[in-house]
Design a protein around this motif. Sequence first.
Motif, PDB file in Angstrom:
ATOM      1  N   ALA A   7     -26.350 -42.515 -26.405  1.00 52.60           N
ATOM      2  CA  ALA A   7     -27.781 -42.404 -26.686  1.00 52.60           C
ATOM      3  C   ALA A   7     -28.636 -42.573 -25.433  1.00 52.60           C
ATOM      4  O   ALA A   7     -29.639 -41.874 -25.258  1.00 52.60           O
ATOM      5  CB  ALA A   7     -28.179 -43.427 -27.749  1.00 52.60           C
ATOM      6  N   SER A   8     -28.248 -43.455 -24.536  1.00 53.56           N
ATOM      7  CA  SER A   8     -29.060 -43.696 -23.339  1.00 53.56           C
ATOM      8  C   SER A   8     -29.018 -42.533 -22.344  1.00 53.56           C
ATOM      9  O   SER A   8     -29.871 -42.428 -21.482  1.00 53.56           O
ATOM     10  CB  SER A   8     -28.602 -44.983 -22.637  1.00 53.56           C
ATOM     11  N   ALA A   9     -28.036 -41.643 -22.469  1.00 51.07           N
ATOM     12  CA  ALA A   9     -27.905 -40.510 -21.541  1.00 51.07           C
ATOM     13  C   ALA A   9     -28.410 -39.198 -22.138  1.00 51.07           C
ATOM     14  O   ALA A   9     -28.348 -38.156 -21.476  1.00 51.07           O
ATOM     15  CB  ALA A   9     -26.445 -40.367 -21.113  1.00 51.07           C
ATOM     16  N   MET A  10     -28.918 -39.221 -23.366  1.00 52.80           N
ATOM     17  CA  MET A  10     -29.373 -37.992 -24.025  1.00 52.80           C
ATOM     18  C   MET A  10     -30.438 -37.234 -23.226  1.00 52.80           C
ATOM     19  O   MET A  10     -30.325 -36.023 -23.059  1.00 52.80           O
ATOM     20  CB  MET A  10     -29.891 -38.287 -25.432  1.00 52.80           C
ATOM     21  N   PRO A  11     -31.492 -37.906 -22.716  1.00 50.50           N
ATOM     22  CA  PRO A  11     -32.501 -37.148 -21.961  1.00 50.50           C
ATOM     23  C   PRO A  11     -31.912 -36.455 -20.723  1.00 50.50           C
ATOM     24  O   PRO A  11     -32.263 -35.311 -20.427  1.00 50.50           O
ATOM     25  CB  PRO A  11     -33.529 -38.214 -21.560  1.00 50.50           C
ATOM     26  N   GLU A  12     -31.021 -37.133 -20.037  1.00 54.53           N
ATOM     27  CA  GLU A  12     -30.398 -36.545 -18.850  1.00 54.53           C
ATOM     28  C   GLU A  12     -29.503 -35.367 -19.228  1.00 54.53           C
ATOM     29  O   GLU A  12     -29.487 -34.339 -18.539  1.00 54.53           O
ATOM     30  CB  GLU A  12     -29.604 -37.619 -18.108  1.00 54.53           C
ATOM     31  N   LEU A  13     -28.770 -35.482 -20.336  1.00 54.90           N
ATOM     32  CA  LEU A  13     -27.921 -34.386 -20.779  1.00 54.90           C
ATOM     33  C   LEU A  13     -28.772 -33.186 -21.188  1.00 54.90           C
ATOM     34  O   LEU A  13     -28.430 -32.039 -20.863  1.00 54.90           O
ATOM     35  CB  LEU A  13     -27.019 -34.823 -21.940  1.00 54.90           C
ATOM     36  N   ALA A  14     -29.883 -33.426 -21.847  1.00 53.40           N
ATOM     37  CA  ALA A  14     -30.784 -32.331 -22.234  1.00 53.40           C
ATOM     38  C   ALA A  14     -31.281 -31.591 -20.995  1.00 53.40           C
ATOM     39  O   ALA A  14     -31.388 -30.360 -20.996  1.00 53.40           O
ATOM     40  CB  ALA A  14     -31.949 -32.878 -23.050  1.00 53.40           C
ATOM     41  N   ARG A  15     -31.561 -32.316 -19.924  1.00 55.46           N
ATOM     42  CA  ARG A  15     -32.034 -31.702 -18.684  1.00 55.46           C
ATOM     43  C   ARG A  15     -30.924 -30.902 -17.997  1.00 55.46           C
ATOM     44  O   ARG A  15     -31.151 -29.808 -17.493  1.00 55.46           O
ATOM     45  CB  ARG A  15     -32.564 -32.790 -17.737  1.00 55.46           C
ATOM     46  N   LEU A  16     -29.685 -31.441 -18.003  1.00 56.86           N
ATOM     47  CA  LEU A  16     -28.578 -30.789 -17.310  1.00 56.86           C
ATOM     48  C   LEU A  16     -27.988 -29.618 -18.103  1.00 56.86           C
ATOM     49  O   LEU A  16     -27.334 -28.750 -17.510  1.00 56.86           O
ATOM     50  CB  LEU A  16     -27.465 -31.811 -17.031  1.00 56.86           C
ATOM     51  N   ALA A  17     -28.180 -29.596 -19.414  1.00 57.65           N
ATOM     52  CA  ALA A  17     -27.600 -28.545 -20.260  1.00 57.65           C
ATOM     53  C   ALA A  17     -28.668 -27.945 -21.174  1.00 57.65           C
ATOM     54  O   ALA A  17     -28.576 -28.043 -22.405  1.00 57.65           O
ATOM     55  CB  ALA A  17     -26.434 -29.108 -21.066  1.00 57.65           C
ATOM     56  N   PRO A  18     -29.686 -27.305 -20.593  1.00 58.87           N
ATOM     57  CA  PRO A  18     -30.795 -26.803 -21.414  1.00 58.87           C
ATOM     58  C   PRO A  18     -30.409 -25.661 -22.346  1.00 58.87           C
ATOM     59  O   PRO A  18     -31.137 -25.380 -23.299  1.00 58.87           O
ATOM     60  CB  PRO A  18     -31.816 -26.332 -20.371  1.00 58.87           C
ATOM     61  N   ASN A  19     -29.273 -25.018 -22.118  1.00 53.09           N
ATOM     62  CA  ASN A  19     -28.832 -23.900 -22.955  1.00 53.09           C
ATOM     63  C   ASN A  19     -27.807 -24.332 -23.994  1.00 53.09           C
ATOM     64  O   ASN A  19     -27.025 -23.512 -24.468  1.00 53.09           O
ATOM     65  CB  ASN A  19     -28.266 -22.776 -22.082  1.00 53.09           C
ATOM     66  N   SER A  20     -27.812 -25.613 -24.333  1.00 50.14           N
ATOM     67  CA  SER A  20     -26.906 -26.174 -25.326  1.00 50.14           C
ATOM     68  C   SER A  20     -27.721 -26.789 -26.451  1.00 50.14           C
ATOM     69  O   SER A  20     -28.916 -27.022 -26.309  1.00 50.14           O
ATOM     70  CB  SER A  20     -26.030 -27.251 -24.686  1.00 50.14           C
TER      71      SER A  20
END
Length: 170
Positions: A94-107
């Motif tokens: 949960a704490s890494a969700m914003p960073e993952l959204a930024r790194l994988a915008p096409n997912s």
Amino acid sequence: DPFRVTLAAAGTEAVPLRHGFRVTPHYSLAECPPIDILLVPGGPGSRRELGNPLVLEWIRERAERCELLLSVCSGALILAAAGMLDGMEITTHASAMPELARLAPNSTLREGVRFTDNGQILISAGVSAGLDMSLEVVARLLGEDLAEEAALYMEYHWDRNERGLPDVGL
């Protein structure tokens, strides 16, 4: 049995973990033999590898030849940085969700699930969700009976994504 675990890292020196623990890899990335299942771990060191071209290229190359590619926790960030997650359903801690959204915008980011299964690529949320994902892999490769036996032996309640993650307010 029937799995043989091999640890690989950029070098063969001990890798620092949390709270002073260290793990010593069996192989450097350059020396690592062929593998069938590649699991990319998370943790504080995962952010350091996001800009490491050696690690990212090694993962891309190995993913082409392995049967399954898995990540636990913030290991999903490394897969995203390697360009492996476009068009997939993904999750992470949960704490890494914003960073993952930024790194994988096409997912498609899936919050509140234990893991996502994209066929060859499975991605789990936090550490205990990695156990659920691993049991799913055992069920896929060796049968559900053996996966249930492993969960029972560990005295672990196997959550097969039916209930999702509890709201812990992170």
